[in-house]
Design an enzyme around this catalytic site. Structure first.
Site, PDB file in Angstrom:
ATOM      1  N   LYS A 182       0.895  -1.158   0.000  1.00  0.00           N
ATOM      2  CA  LYS A 182       0.000   0.000   0.000  1.00  0.00           C
ATOM      3  C   LYS A 182       0.931   1.205   0.000  1.00  0.00           C
ATOM      4  O   LYS A 182       1.629   1.456   0.990  1.00  0.00           O
ATOM      5  CB  LYS A 182      -0.892  -0.043   1.240  1.00  0.00           C
ATOM      6  CG  LYS A 182      -2.035   0.950   1.233  1.00  0.00           C
ATOM      7  CD  LYS A 182      -1.637   2.241   1.880  1.00  0.00           C
ATOM      8  CE  LYS A 182      -2.762   3.253   1.863  1.00  0.00           C
ATOM      9  NZ  LYS A 182      -2.292   4.565   2.306  1.00  0.00           N
ATOM     10  N   GLY A 239       5.047   3.310  11.023  1.00  0.00           N
ATOM     11  CA  GLY A 239       4.293   4.558  11.019  1.00  0.00           C
ATOM     12  C   GLY A 239       3.886   4.942  12.418  1.00  0.00           C
ATOM     13  O   GLY A 239       4.587   4.659  13.388  1.00  0.00           O
ATOM     14  N   SER A 240       2.715   5.566  12.518  1.00  0.00           N
ATOM     15  CA  SER A 240       2.311   6.141  13.804  1.00  0.00           C
ATOM     16  C   SER A 240       1.691   5.098  14.728  1.00  0.00           C
ATOM     17  O   SER A 240       1.180   4.065  14.280  1.00  0.00           O
ATOM     18  CB  SER A 240       1.285   7.252  13.554  1.00  0.00           C
ATOM     19  OG  SER A 240       0.088   6.688  13.043  1.00  0.00           O
ATOM     20  N   GLY A 243      -2.225   4.942  13.870  1.00  0.00           N
ATOM     21  CA  GLY A 243      -2.526   4.193  12.641  1.00  0.00           C
ATOM     22  C   GLY A 243      -2.186   2.727  12.805  1.00  0.00           C
ATOM     23  O   GLY A 243      -2.968   1.845  12.428  1.00  0.00           O
ATOM     24  N   GLY A 244      -1.020   2.472  13.383  1.00  0.00           N
ATOM     25  CA  GLY A 244      -0.574   1.089  13.574  1.00  0.00           C
ATOM     26  C   GLY A 244      -1.518   0.329  14.482  1.00  0.00           C
ATOM     27  O   GLY A 244      -1.879  -0.819  14.206  1.00  0.00           O
ATOM     28  N   GLU A 263       5.951  -1.293  13.445  1.00  0.00           N
ATOM     29  CA  GLU A 263       7.039  -0.580  14.117  1.00  0.00           C
ATOM     30  C   GLU A 263       6.510   0.827  14.323  1.00  0.00           C
ATOM     31  O   GLU A 263       6.254   1.546  13.358  1.00  0.00           O
ATOM     32  CB  GLU A 263       8.287  -0.646  13.229  1.00  0.00           C
ATOM     33  CG  GLU A 263       9.533  -0.220  13.937  1.00  0.00           C
ATOM     34  CD  GLU A 263       9.932   1.150  13.475  1.00  0.00           C
ATOM     35  OE1 GLU A 263       9.564   2.111  14.183  1.00  0.00           O
ATOM     36  OE2 GLU A 263      10.583   1.260  12.440  1.00  0.00           O
ATOM     37  N   CYS A 300      12.673   7.138  13.553  1.00  0.00           N
ATOM     38  CA  CYS A 300      12.020   6.415  14.655  1.00  0.00           C
ATOM     39  C   CYS A 300      12.971   6.250  15.826  1.00  0.00           C
ATOM     40  O   CYS A 300      12.541   6.044  16.954  1.00  0.00           O
ATOM     41  CB  CYS A 300      11.478   5.077  14.187  1.00  0.00           C
ATOM     42  SG  CYS A 300      12.298   4.396  12.770  1.00  0.00           S
ATOM     43  N   GLU A 389       5.725  10.262  21.952  1.00  0.00           N
ATOM     44  CA  GLU A 389       6.612  10.685  20.871  1.00  0.00           C
ATOM     45  C   GLU A 389       6.071  11.944  20.182  1.00  0.00           C
ATOM     46  O   GLU A 389       4.884  12.021  19.858  1.00  0.00           O
ATOM     47  CB  GLU A 389       6.723   9.564  19.827  1.00  0.00           C
ATOM     48  CG  GLU A 389       7.636   9.920  18.668  1.00  0.00           C
ATOM     49  CD  GLU A 389       7.599   8.887  17.519  1.00  0.00           C
ATOM     50  OE1 GLU A 389       8.654   8.577  16.974  1.00  0.00           O
ATOM     51  OE2 GLU A 389       6.490   8.410  17.173  1.00  0.00           O
TER      52      GLU A 389
HETATM   53  P1  NAP Z   1       0.663   6.920   9.624  1.00  0.00           P
HETATM   54  O1  NAP Z   1      -0.297   8.021   9.760  1.00  0.00           O
HETATM   55  O2  NAP Z   1       0.634   5.875  10.668  1.00  0.00           O
HETATM   56  O3  NAP Z   1       0.382   6.254   8.201  1.00  0.00           O
HETATM   57  C1  NAP Z   1       1.141   5.137   7.730  1.00  0.00           C
HETATM   58  C2  NAP Z   1       0.319   4.394   6.689  1.00  0.00           C
HETATM   59  O4  NAP Z   1      -0.770   3.729   7.333  1.00  0.00           O
HETATM   60  C3  NAP Z   1      -0.306   5.286   5.639  1.00  0.00           C
HETATM   61  O5  NAP Z   1      -0.319   4.593   4.422  1.00  0.00           O
HETATM   62  C4  NAP Z   1      -1.715   5.485   6.152  1.00  0.00           C
HETATM   63  O6  NAP Z   1      -2.649   5.750   5.161  1.00  0.00           O
HETATM   64  C5  NAP Z   1      -2.001   4.138   6.777  1.00  0.00           C
HETATM   65  N1  NAP Z   1      -2.991   4.253   7.861  1.00  0.00           N
HETATM   66  C6  NAP Z   1      -2.810   4.922   9.022  1.00  0.00           C
HETATM   67  N2  NAP Z   1      -3.899   4.786   9.809  1.00  0.00           N
HETATM   68  C7  NAP Z   1      -4.780   4.023   9.117  1.00  0.00           C
HETATM   69  C8  NAP Z   1      -6.088   3.528   9.386  1.00  0.00           C
HETATM   70  N3  NAP Z   1      -6.705   3.799  10.531  1.00  0.00           N
HETATM   71  N4  NAP Z   1      -6.681   2.781   8.443  1.00  0.00           N
HETATM   72  C9  NAP Z   1      -6.078   2.516   7.274  1.00  0.00           C
HETATM   73  N5  NAP Z   1      -4.843   2.951   6.959  1.00  0.00           N
HETATM   74  C10 NAP Z   1      -4.201   3.692   7.856  1.00  0.00           C
HETATM   75  O7  NAP Z   1       2.139   7.443   9.537  1.00  0.00           O
HETATM   76  P2  NAP Z   1       2.782   8.581   8.627  1.00  0.00           P
HETATM   77  O8  NAP Z   1       1.814   9.110   7.638  1.00  0.00           O
HETATM   78  O9  NAP Z   1       4.031   8.018   8.114  1.00  0.00           O
HETATM   79  O10 NAP Z   1       3.201   9.728   9.640  1.00  0.00           O
HETATM   80  C11 NAP Z   1       2.322  10.283  10.579  1.00  0.00           C
HETATM   81  C12 NAP Z   1       2.938  10.191  11.965  1.00  0.00           C
HETATM   82  O11 NAP Z   1       3.461   8.871  12.169  1.00  0.00           O
HETATM   83  C13 NAP Z   1       4.126  11.084  12.201  1.00  0.00           C
HETATM   84  O12 NAP Z   1       3.787  12.362  12.602  1.00  0.00           O
HETATM   85  C14 NAP Z   1       4.866  10.329  13.281  1.00  0.00           C
HETATM   86  O13 NAP Z   1       4.349  10.652  14.533  1.00  0.00           O
HETATM   87  C15 NAP Z   1       4.597   8.911  13.015  1.00  0.00           C
HETATM   88  N6  NAP Z   1       5.699   8.152  12.376  1.00  0.00           N
HETATM   89  C16 NAP Z   1       6.455   7.342  13.137  1.00  0.00           C
HETATM   90  C17 NAP Z   1       7.450   6.595  12.553  1.00  0.00           C
HETATM   91  C18 NAP Z   1       8.275   5.671  13.354  1.00  0.00           C
HETATM   92  O14 NAP Z   1       9.161   5.087  12.801  1.00  0.00           O
HETATM   93  N7  NAP Z   1       8.016   5.476  14.601  1.00  0.00           N
HETATM   94  C19 NAP Z   1       7.695   6.686  11.194  1.00  0.00           C
HETATM   95  C20 NAP Z   1       6.907   7.526  10.422  1.00  0.00           C
HETATM   96  C21 NAP Z   1       5.904   8.240  11.039  1.00  0.00           C
HETATM   97  P3  NAP Z   1      -3.211   7.247   5.015  1.00  0.00           P
HETATM   98  O15 NAP Z   1      -2.121   7.992   4.359  1.00  0.00           O
HETATM   99  O16 NAP Z   1      -4.421   7.073   4.192  1.00  0.00           O
HETATM  100  O17 NAP Z   1      -3.495   7.740   6.400  1.00  0.00           O
END
Ligand code: NAP
Length: 504
Positions: A182, A239-240, A243-244, A263, A300, A389
């Site tokens: 995805k 990711g977050s 979301g995770g 992660e 991260c 975080e």
């Molecule tokens: P994210 O919001 O978790 O999104 C990652 C992926 O998951 C995207 O493709 C997103 O699609 C999908 N997704 C998230 N929530 C979902 C849900 N409820 N249902 C279906 N799909 C979902 O992460 P991000 O966009 O990379 O960054 C946002 C935040 O994540 C940052 O501000 C940071 O806090 C954190 N982050 C942490 C790390 C780490 O390594 N710990 C790395 C990157 C980001 P959509 O685009 O459609 O939402």
């Protein structure tokens, strides 16, 4: 060579579109139009992946190693164009993208070598004991087998190394599992050109067409359909936490629950022990500031919290970090959403009781400057908001009264990707006290270093107890990450002529 994306998805070897579209939002350069993913496309990709598994899952290790090396070759053949579009979309500098590309191809080649060695199969054999009393023993063999189609969610902060052909994809393909990615909306063009490279490798190596598909972003139903699809057997995600966790819960609620290897977030605490601070506080302060601000703090493993013991020496450490962070210029963040979350997160930390501002910044639209805060251990311990975080170059110094309070902070931590000790010889006793606590909290424990920069190798662990990851038995970086996409099968009394080739 400039790359202009056509904006399509790759499903079972065909470039296809759906009617809805979205536009990329690059940090600089032109925006492009992309077809938006749909549940129907996800379904087609998953069915093709299952079909491909019947040959790919039974391919030889040599065939899969050649495939992984060819993907690396095809990525290298597109090097300049990948850097150009990757840098436009993410705002990351070209040097960083070049390095990340090397890491991505290195990772693919590392997995090729790893599977050729065969150790990952963990083959075991308990020979038959026909004369054993009171009961004979059967012939028992065990080996790790690939589990089936894998869903991979590309990460925003590593458009190459943790995305389309990143660590999760490399590990799954090495194991013998087809992959459905995805794509992340933050870098759809980068995802497309990397998919082109994988597609070329599929054709050159005569791999089944469904072995790899890319579904570009769409609304949330795309990711949700993917993790709930009955043919998907595991998910790799970076990711977050929010979301995770949402996707993890969907995996657990399926009629057939599947593992979700997420992660997620980590504040990567660093413990500055007294002798080290007394001997080289200024140097440590500058080192922390550099690690914290590197890549606009979008790692991260970014060390967001430092714990010191109060006194003049730790004041010098804090002053050095403060001076270095004050001089840091603005850096472009990955997306508008991440920049906004950073500003909101910083404001929330600054508003907590007992928090003192040491460096505060004005952030323009997508540009971030560092924030530095200081708080007493007792205020920090009593306030959960201070241990969440904030993605970006934001640091918090937590000041403990003594070693006991430092120990209390270590014990209070939730799961982390990393935990770091800065220590000199005189700190050995305190380090010996803290290490057993920290190894229960983190996937990687370091001494006298900074956690940013994750080596891709056999010993690496990039994971940790929740919420650092959703599965503390696993790592998403390094050769051990292949185990996420394998499961052990025991073959009892199966004749040699029927056994899988790797066991016969
Ligand atoms: P994210 O919001 O978790 O999104 C990652 C992926 O998951 C995207 O493709 C997103 O699609 C999908 N997704 C998230 N929530 C979902 C849900 N409820 N249902 C279906 N799909 C979902 O992460 P991000 O966009 O990379 O960054 C946002 C935040 O994540 C940052 O501000 C940071 O806090 C954190 N982050 C942490 C790390 C780490 O390594 N710990 C790395 C990157 C980001 P959509 O685009 O459609 O939402």
């Amino acid at each position: 060579m400039t790359f202009t994306p056509h904006g399509k998805h790759l499903i079972a070897g065909e470039w296809v579109s759906a009617p809805e579209t979205f536009h990329s939002a690059p940090a600089h350069g032109p925006a492009h139009e992309f077809s938006a993913g749909t549940p129907e496309l996800v379904n087609a990709a998953c069915e093709a992946a299952e079909e491909a598994f019947w040959s790919f899952g039974y391919s030889t290790r040599e065939e899969r190693a050649a495939f992984l090396n060819t993907i690396a070759d095809e990525i290298e053949a597109r090097a300049e164009a990948i850097t150009e579009i990757g840098s436009q979309e993410s705002g990351l500098p070209e040097g960083r993208l070049n390095g990340e590309r090397g890491r991505t191809t290195g990772q693919l080649r590392l997995f090729a070598d790893h599977i050729l060695k065969g150790d990952y199969l963990d083959r075991r054999h308990d020979k038959a004991l026909p004369d054993r009393q009171p009961l004979p023993r059967s012939d028992l063999r065990m080996m790790q087998r690939p589990i089936g189609p894998i869903a991979v969610f590309g990460a925003s902060n590593f458009p190459l190394a943790f995305s389309t052909a990143g660590g999760d994809t490399a590990a799954a393909l090495a194991a013998g599992c087809p992959v459905v990615v995805k794509g992340h909306d933050a870098h759809p063009g980068t995802g497309e050109i990397i998919t082109e490279a994988i597609h070329a490798a599929v054709e050159k190596c005569n791999m089944p067409k469904g072995v790899f598909s890319l579904v570009q972003g769409g609304d949330r139903s795309v990711g949700q359909t993917l993790v709930q699809h009955p043919l998907i057997k595991a998910v790799g995600f970076t990711g977050s936490l929010g979301g995770g966790r949402a996707l993890f819960d969907l995996c657990a609620q399926r009629p057939e629950p599947i593992p979700f290897f997420g992660e997620l977030g980590s504040i990567n605490p660093m413990f500055m022990l007294p002798d080290a601070v007394a001997n080289r506080g200024e140097e440590l302060g500058k080192g922390w500031a550099a690690s914290l601000a590197m890549g606009a703090g979008q790692f991260c493993t970014n060390p967001g919290i430092v714990v010191v013991i109060e006194g003049a020496e730790s004041d010098a450490f804090v002053a050095a970090a403060q001076a270095a962070l004050s001089e840091q210029g603005p850096q472009v963040m990955l997306t508008d959403g991440i920049a906004e979350a950073y500003t909101t997160g910083a404001a929330k930390i600054g508003a907590q009781s007992g928090v003192q501002d040491l460096v505060t910044s004005m952030c323009d639209r997508r540009e971030a400057k560092p924030f530095l805060f200081k708080v007493s251990a007792s205020d920090w311990l009593g306030n959960h908001a201070l241990s969440e975080e904030v993605f970006g170059p934001l640091g918090i110094v937590v000041v403990a009264k003594d070693a006991d309070e430092m120990d209390k902070i270590a014990r209070s931590l939730v799961g982390q990707l990393t935990a770091t000790l800065h220590m000199d010889e005189g700190d050995t006793a305190l380090a010996r006290r803290l290490l057993p606590v920290l190894e229960r909290k983190a996937g990687r424990v370091l001494a006298n270093g900074f956690p940013t920069g994750v080596e891709v190798c056999d010993s690496m662990v990039h994971g940790g107890p929740y919420p650092a990851s959703t599965n503390f038995g696993a790592t998403s970086v390094g050769t051990l990450s292949i185990r996420r996409f394998l499961r052990p099968v025991c073959y009892q009394d199966i004749p040699e002529a029927v056994l899988p080739a790797d066991l016969a």
